[in-house]
Write an enzyme that holds these catalytic residues in place. Structure first.
Site, mmCIF file in Angstrom:
data_model
loop_
_atom_site.group_PDB
_atom_site.id
_atom_site.type_symbol
_atom_site.label_atom_id
_atom_site.label_comp_id
_atom_site.label_asym_id
_atom_site.label_seq_id
_atom_site.Cartn_x
_atom_site.Cartn_y
_atom_site.Cartn_z
ATOM 1 C CE LYS A 1 -3.434 2.446 2.704
ATOM 2 N NZ LYS A 1 -4.340 2.479 3.831
ATOM 3 C CD GLU B 1 -1.390 -3.886 11.458
ATOM 4 O OE1 GLU B 1 -1.993 -3.746 10.380
ATOM 5 O OE2 GLU B 1 -0.172 -4.138 11.511
ATOM 6 C CG HIS C 1 -3.293 -35.093 18.735
ATOM 7 N ND1 HIS C 1 -3.509 -36.230 19.475
ATOM 8 C CD2 HIS C 1 -4.354 -34.985 17.889
ATOM 9 C CE1 HIS C 1 -4.634 -36.815 19.068
ATOM 10 N NE2 HIS C 1 -5.169 -36.067 18.113
ATOM 11 N N GLY D 1 -4.632 -1.798 5.097
ATOM 12 C CA GLY D 1 -3.883 -2.959 4.603
ATOM 13 C C GLY D 1 -4.566 -4.278 4.937
ATOM 14 N NE ARG D 2 -6.098 -3.426 11.050
ATOM 15 C CZ ARG D 2 -5.423 -2.290 11.064
ATOM 16 N NH1 ARG D 2 -4.286 -2.184 10.395
ATOM 17 N NH2 ARG D 2 -5.855 -1.241 11.723
ATOM 18 C CE LYS E 1 5.654 -0.128 9.217
ATOM 19 N NZ LYS E 1 4.514 0.416 8.478
ATOM 20 C CD GLU F 1 10.134 -5.099 6.928
ATOM 21 O OE1 GLU F 1 9.517 -4.236 6.259
ATOM 22 O OE2 GLU F 1 10.314 -4.995 8.155
#
Ligand code: F6P
Length: 531
Positions: free
Chosen positions: A209, A356, A387, A270-271, A518, A215
């Site tokens: 975005k 977030e 398990h 973004g999410r 950041k 990264e």
């Protein structure tokens, strides 16, 4: 925006009623579940999804008080604000219009119509591109068709598309182009994917975005280097790249052809962006028609969220169960257990969506919250989880409310598919029942005696083999896992998160908490290397 004066949640009359109810002795779930009406009374349905809250620690009185809390908090008015495109993202001064991406026309002309037109135009562009890729018409710099597409992005630019692509592939939707996802800046993450691929036939989608996430930018740089090292001329590398961003000018220097640049808007978080061009990997994987179904499923849930009465409103009811468990019964976490192998990516996706969005402790009026907000979201696939860590849920010292997610029909065509599916669903039912009803001392003594243990062993082992039970859970059911049902399920959680934010009095659409890290990273990058 509907004007509502800010009131701290804990000062609401209904909040105080709920506090008293939480302290009064509600019968345990083992008692409540004895009522034959309970299972049916606490079932709700919308957009093809059934919600069963019969194993939540509630009764009519609690439910009514929770509804009153929603009403006092102005939830209905805020939902209308969201759909009208008001500036619900108050700290960033903008709307959150993800519902417009799946067909809701903002009812605030003239800009509402403009937004719908923008959305439709970009949707058509990226769906047409997706169809070209699926038809083998995206040609690499050497004229060979692209057969593998690598998504480079992180957070919302990765988790949603990654989860949906996997879910649809496992549940049987043919995917003519292989999709890969790399989000981690660790070089080995990229290498592990690239070493299996042919540079002449590999395309990259750079999803960001902001188009500044370091990264993702580094991954894009490495991908370009990989292409040029494989002999692609510097000026043709861009033909094997696609950019999806809200910051087109920042992507312009990469030499990407205009028809491979896709756009979305700063009013899409973004999410919440898988419904925009960030969903391109999904569209490539499942095709334009199925992608439209995916949007339609979310729109079905949007319509329900916009119009349903509070007592039948799935997102509201789920939100209230979370608030009851967290703010009043003091649970600090929520475990999500999809009993559907295709939904392996659902928990990571939901972790970003919930934590977030609502992992905040500053109220809308700038004061510090004194109440718990988003719980820790964790979990993973049933049956494996049973398990691994279910021991703690059954007998540990923390309460772990759960969302079980089941799919009624299997899409497997293995000869024993029905047996497999029954095994999965019966496991889910057994776990929910064990967690709710538990096994008290008398029942444990009886069970151990039936196992043939001596009286001494029964006495010695009983304390270890009691199950406290009374652990709340909800069950969500969908018929089959399809683009439409998955779209509806995701939108259900989105709206739940929004409702909770309204009740907690926080803004779910910013994420200032991730900024400091950041900034420090940027400072470190500017400093001389450590070694
Ligand atoms: O982690 C913070 C965040 O900004 C998320 O909100 C977002 O989904 C992710 O980083 C990726 O951001 P972008 O799409 O701008 O690269």
């Amino acid at each position: 925006m509907n004007p509502i004066a800010f009131v701290r949640p804990e000062q609401r009359a209904s909040w105080q009623v709920l506090q008293q109810l939480a302290q009064s002795t509600l019968p345990d779930l083992s008692q409540l579940l004895k009522s034959p009406q309970r299972a049916l009374a606490w079932h709700f349905e919308a957009a093809g999804i059934t919600l069963d809250i019969s194993r939540q620690r509630i009764n009519d009185e609690v439910f009514q008080a929770l509804l009153h809390l929603a009403q006092e908090s102005g939830v209905q008015a805020r939902i209308q604000d969201l759909f009208r495109g008001e500036s619900v993202n108050v700290t960033e001064g903008r709307a959150a219009l993800h519902v417009a991406l799946r067909g809701s026309e903002m009812s605030n002309p003239p800009w509402g119509r403009d937004i719908s037109n923008l959305v439709k135009a970009e949707l058509q562009r990226f769906l047409a591109f997706a169809e070209r890729v699926r038809a083998g018409q995206w040609l690499g710099a050497k004229g060979k068709p692209i057969t593998d597409v690598v998504n480079l992005g992180i957070g919302g630019s990765d988790l949603g598309p990654r989860m949906v692509v996997r879910a649809m592939r496992i549940s049987g939707l043919a995917q003519p182009v292989r999709m890969h996802f790399v989000s981690n800046a660790d070089a080995l993450a990229l290498q592990a994917v690239l070493q299996t691929l042919d540079p002449d036939r590999t395309g990259f989608i750079i999803q960001s975005k902001s188009f500044t996430t370091p990264e993702t930018m580094l991954l894009a740089q490495s991908a370009r280097r990989w292409l040029s090292d494989a002999g692609l001329a510097a000026n043709s590398v861009g033909r094997q790249l696609v950019a999806v961003t809200a910051q087109a000018p920042l992507a312009a220097s990469l030499g990407i052809p205009a028809e491979q640049m896709f756009h979305f808007w700063d009013w899409v978080g973004g999410r919440y962006s898988v419904w925009s061009a960030i969903g391109l990997p999904v569209a490539i994987a499942i095709g334009a028609q199925a992608f439209s179904e995916f949007l339609a499923g979310a729109h079905d849930m949007d319509e329900h969220a916009r119009t349903a009465a509070p007592a039948l409103h799935l997102p509201l009811i789920m939100a209230l169960m979370g608030i009851w468990n967290g703010n009043f019964l003091r649970a600090t976490n929520l475990n999500i257990a999809p009993y559907a192998y295709a939904l392996a990516g659902f928990v990571p996706y939901l972790q970003q969506l919930e934590m977030e969005s609502n992992g905040k402790s500053t109220h809308l009026d700038g004061t510090t919250a004194r109440i718990q907000t988003a719980p820790l979201i964790w979990g993973g696939l049933g049956i494996e989880a049973q398990h691994a860590y279910f021991q703690l849920i059954h007998q540990g010292a923390v309460m772990v409310p759960m969302d079980f997610i089941g799919v009624r029909q299997t899409q497997s065509n293995l000869p024993l598919a029905i047996e497999h599916h029954q095994m999965v669903l019966q496991n889910m039912q057994a776990q929910a029942q064990a967690l709710a009803e538990g096994r008290d001392q008398a029942q444990t003594v009886k069970a151990l005696t039936l196992e043939g243990l001596s009286d001494a062993d029964v006495q010695r082992l009983t304390p270890y083999r009691i199950y406290p039970g009374n652990n709340p859970s909800s069950m969500l059911w969908i018929d089959t896992l399809s683009p439409r049902s998955l779209g509806a399920l995701m939108a259900l959680y989105e709206h739940k998160v929004f409702v909770q934010s309204v009740i907690w009095g926080i803004n779910p659409f910013d994420q200032w908490g991730v900024e400091l890290g950041k900034t420090l990273l940027t400072q470190m990058k500017a400093a001389p290397p450590l070694a």
